[in-house]
Write an enzyme that holds these catalytic residues in place. Structure first.
Site, PDB file in Angstrom:
ATOM      1  N   SER A 129       0.888  -1.159   0.000  1.00  0.00           N
ATOM      2  CA  SER A 129       0.000   0.000   0.000  1.00  0.00           C
ATOM      3  C   SER A 129       0.923   1.205   0.000  1.00  0.00           C
ATOM      4  O   SER A 129       2.066   1.114   0.482  1.00  0.00           O
ATOM      5  CB  SER A 129      -0.853   0.008   1.271  1.00  0.00           C
ATOM      6  OG  SER A 129      -1.436   1.277   1.465  1.00  0.00           O
ATOM      7  N   TYR A 142      -1.634  -1.372  10.377  1.00  0.00           N
ATOM      8  CA  TYR A 142      -1.600  -1.585   8.927  1.00  0.00           C
ATOM      9  C   TYR A 142      -0.237  -1.196   8.361  1.00  0.00           C
ATOM     10  O   TYR A 142       0.371  -1.952   7.590  1.00  0.00           O
ATOM     11  CB  TYR A 142      -2.709  -0.741   8.294  1.00  0.00           C
ATOM     12  CG  TYR A 142      -2.960  -0.980   6.824  1.00  0.00           C
ATOM     13  CD1 TYR A 142      -3.683  -2.093   6.388  1.00  0.00           C
ATOM     14  CD2 TYR A 142      -2.508  -0.075   5.867  1.00  0.00           C
ATOM     15  CE1 TYR A 142      -3.947  -2.294   5.037  1.00  0.00           C
ATOM     16  CE2 TYR A 142      -2.774  -0.273   4.516  1.00  0.00           C
ATOM     17  CZ  TYR A 142      -3.489  -1.380   4.106  1.00  0.00           C
ATOM     18  OH  TYR A 142      -3.751  -1.577   2.767  1.00  0.00           O
TER      19      TYR A 142
HETATM   20  N1  LIG Z   1      -8.643  -0.997  -1.538  1.00  0.00           N
HETATM   21  C1  LIG Z   1      -7.658  -0.135  -1.413  1.00  0.00           C
HETATM   22  O1  LIG Z   1      -7.858   1.095  -1.540  1.00  0.00           O
HETATM   23  C2  LIG Z   1      -6.254  -0.603  -1.123  1.00  0.00           C
HETATM   24  C3  LIG Z   1      -5.237   0.355  -1.097  1.00  0.00           C
HETATM   25  C4  LIG Z   1      -3.940  -0.057  -0.842  1.00  0.00           C
HETATM   26  C5  LIG Z   1      -3.658  -1.397  -0.612  1.00  0.00           C
HETATM   27  N2  LIG Z   1      -4.665  -2.307  -0.636  1.00  0.00           N
HETATM   28  C6  LIG Z   1      -4.291  -3.704  -0.370  1.00  0.00           C
HETATM   29  O2  LIG Z   1      -4.791  -4.546  -1.396  1.00  0.00           O
HETATM   30  C7  LIG Z   1      -5.177  -5.813  -0.846  1.00  0.00           C
HETATM   31  C8  LIG Z   1      -6.639  -6.068  -1.153  1.00  0.00           C
HETATM   32  O3  LIG Z   1      -7.409  -4.981  -0.657  1.00  0.00           O
HETATM   33  P1  LIG Z   1      -9.009  -4.932  -0.798  1.00  0.00           P
HETATM   34  O4  LIG Z   1      -9.400  -3.522  -0.614  1.00  0.00           O
HETATM   35  O5  LIG Z   1      -9.447  -5.688  -2.004  1.00  0.00           O
HETATM   36  O6  LIG Z   1      -9.428  -5.741   0.543  1.00  0.00           O
HETATM   37  P2  LIG Z   1     -10.833  -6.367   0.935  1.00  0.00           P
HETATM   38  O7  LIG Z   1     -10.999  -6.104   2.395  1.00  0.00           O
HETATM   39  O8  LIG Z   1     -11.920  -5.956   0.011  1.00  0.00           O
HETATM   40  O9  LIG Z   1     -10.560  -7.937   0.722  1.00  0.00           O
HETATM   41  C9  LIG Z   1      -9.643  -8.634   1.519  1.00  0.00           C
HETATM   42  C10 LIG Z   1      -9.971 -10.107   1.434  1.00  0.00           C
HETATM   43  O10 LIG Z   1      -9.085 -10.786   2.344  1.00  0.00           O
HETATM   44  C11 LIG Z   1      -9.861 -11.704   3.110  1.00  0.00           C
HETATM   45  N3  LIG Z   1      -9.233 -11.915   4.420  1.00  0.00           N
HETATM   46  C12 LIG Z   1      -9.125 -11.015   5.426  1.00  0.00           C
HETATM   47  N4  LIG Z   1      -8.536 -11.575   6.488  1.00  0.00           N
HETATM   48  C13 LIG Z   1      -8.276 -12.860   6.158  1.00  0.00           C
HETATM   49  C14 LIG Z   1      -7.706 -13.965   6.857  1.00  0.00           C
HETATM   50  N5  LIG Z   1      -7.285 -13.869   8.139  1.00  0.00           N
HETATM   51  N6  LIG Z   1      -7.588 -15.139   6.214  1.00  0.00           N
HETATM   52  C15 LIG Z   1      -8.049 -15.271   4.941  1.00  0.00           C
HETATM   53  N7  LIG Z   1      -8.606 -14.274   4.237  1.00  0.00           N
HETATM   54  C16 LIG Z   1      -8.723 -13.086   4.842  1.00  0.00           C
HETATM   55  C17 LIG Z   1     -11.233 -11.056   3.234  1.00  0.00           C
HETATM   56  O11 LIG Z   1     -12.238 -12.005   3.552  1.00  0.00           O
HETATM   57  C18 LIG Z   1     -11.406 -10.431   1.859  1.00  0.00           C
HETATM   58  O12 LIG Z   1     -11.994 -11.320   0.932  1.00  0.00           O
HETATM   59  C19 LIG Z   1      -4.868  -5.718   0.655  1.00  0.00           C
HETATM   60  O13 LIG Z   1      -3.568  -6.219   0.903  1.00  0.00           O
HETATM   61  C20 LIG Z   1      -4.905  -4.235   0.918  1.00  0.00           C
HETATM   62  O14 LIG Z   1      -4.141  -3.877   2.060  1.00  0.00           O
HETATM   63  C21 LIG Z   1      -5.968  -1.951  -0.870  1.00  0.00           C
END
Ligand SMILES: NC(=O)c1ccc[n+]([C@@H]2O[C@H](COP(=O)([O-])OP(=O)(O)OC[C@H]3O[C@@H](n4cnc5c(N)ncnc54)[C@H](O)[C@@H]3O)[C@@H](O)[C@H]2O)c1
Length: 247
Positions: A129, A142
């Site tokens: 991120s 985070y």
């Molecule tokens: N959405 C954003 O703006 C953004 C920005 C920067 C980084 N990211 C990173 O991208 C990645 C995906 O983000 P997103 O927004 O799609 O997240 P999200 O929360 O929509 O999805 C995360 C998924 O991980 C699963 N998960 C959570 N904890 C878990 C566990 N203990 N075991 C198994 N599965 C688990 C959840 O059930 C979910 O399906 C993450 O690493 C996030 O930090 C997202």
């Protein structure tokens, strides 16, 4: 179909960016294994395993299922994470430990268990991120996990090279659920919009492909230019609100 006969492993593929990554690899002809906390249906070329990646036994079960069925792995995408607060919320140490377990220990453990089953065109992609490099207040859990995953990326690139390439993507604001965004939300990004899960999935597929064969240990920031914006008090109407920002 660049990924026919390739075995792809994705964590947290039930929704958001992880789902877009799973769908992008399926569209390229790959066979995908995913683990998520959420239950879901396996389908053609997709094995969906429900489990908690913070638990050793669930990670071991995931790895055993993959290697029992396919005996090799071409691509590992460490994507699962949950946002975790920090100091201002008095977040307990146990919650911080859990964030690091999910965001950095689980990726390390999956790399440890799967890398011997990888081959000379294999690739690992870690989802960081922009918060690995810059912060809002109250995001220590985070930020610490993402910082550790960034360091794992360049260290593992050295340990696993020349056989396996290891890279990271640092997304900015990616809209994963429908929500109303203001003009300012959009226009603060130099590209004039927030990101989509597809923006990230396309870059993951690129890093996993042979087109990225000379890229390892690298982190690609995909944030519409947001983190390149230098902000000073009174720039473009932005004001620094002392009370709000200093609590
Ligand atoms: N959405 C954003 O703006 C953004 C920005 C920067 C980084 N990211 C990173 O991208 C990645 C995906 O983000 P997103 O927004 O799609 O997240 P999200 O929360 O929509 O999805 C995360 C998924 O991980 C699963 N998960 C959570 N904890 C878990 C566990 N203990 N075991 C198994 N599965 C688990 C959840 O059930 C979910 O399906 C993450 O690493 C996030 O930090 C997202």
């Amino acid at each position: 179909m660049r990924f026919s006969d390739k075995v792809i492993v994705v964590t947290g593929g039930a929704q958001g960016i992880g789902k877009a990554i799973v769908d992008a690899f399926l569209a390229e002809g790959a066979f995908v294994f995913m683990m998520d906390l959420q239950h879901g249906q396996s389908a053609a070329n997709l094995v969906w395993i429900q489990g908690d990646l913070t638990l050793d036994e669930d990670r071991k079960f995931f790895v055993d299922e993959i290697l029992k069925s396919k005996r090799k792995v071409d691509v590992l995408v460490n994507n699962a994470m949950v946002f975790t607060t920090g100091l201002r919320s008095h977040t307990p140490t146990e919650a911080i430990r859990k964030a690091i377990e999910l965001g950095a220990i689980a990726p390390y453990d999956l790399i440890l268990q799967l890398s011997e089953s990888m081959n000379e065109s294999s690739s690992i992609i870690n989802l960081l991120s922009t918060r690995a490099f810059q912060s809002q207040a109250d995001s220590e859990g985070y930020a610490m996990a993402k910082g550790a995953l960034g360091s794992l990326t360049h260290a593992a690139a050295l340990s696993l090279g020349p056989k396996v390439r290891v890279n990271a993507i640092a997304p900015g604001w990616i809209q994963t659920k429908p929500s109303t965004l203001s003009d300012s939300d959009l226009l603060q990004h130099p590209v004039g919009r927030v990101g989509t899960p597809g923006d990230i999935a396309k870059a993951v597929v690129f890093l996993a492909s042979e087109d990225a064969g000379f890229i390892t240990g690298e982190t690609i920031t995909i944030d519409g230019g947001m983190s390149k914006r230098m902000i000073y008090h009174h720039d473009e109407g932005w004001t620094f609100a002392t009370k709000e920002n200093h609590g």
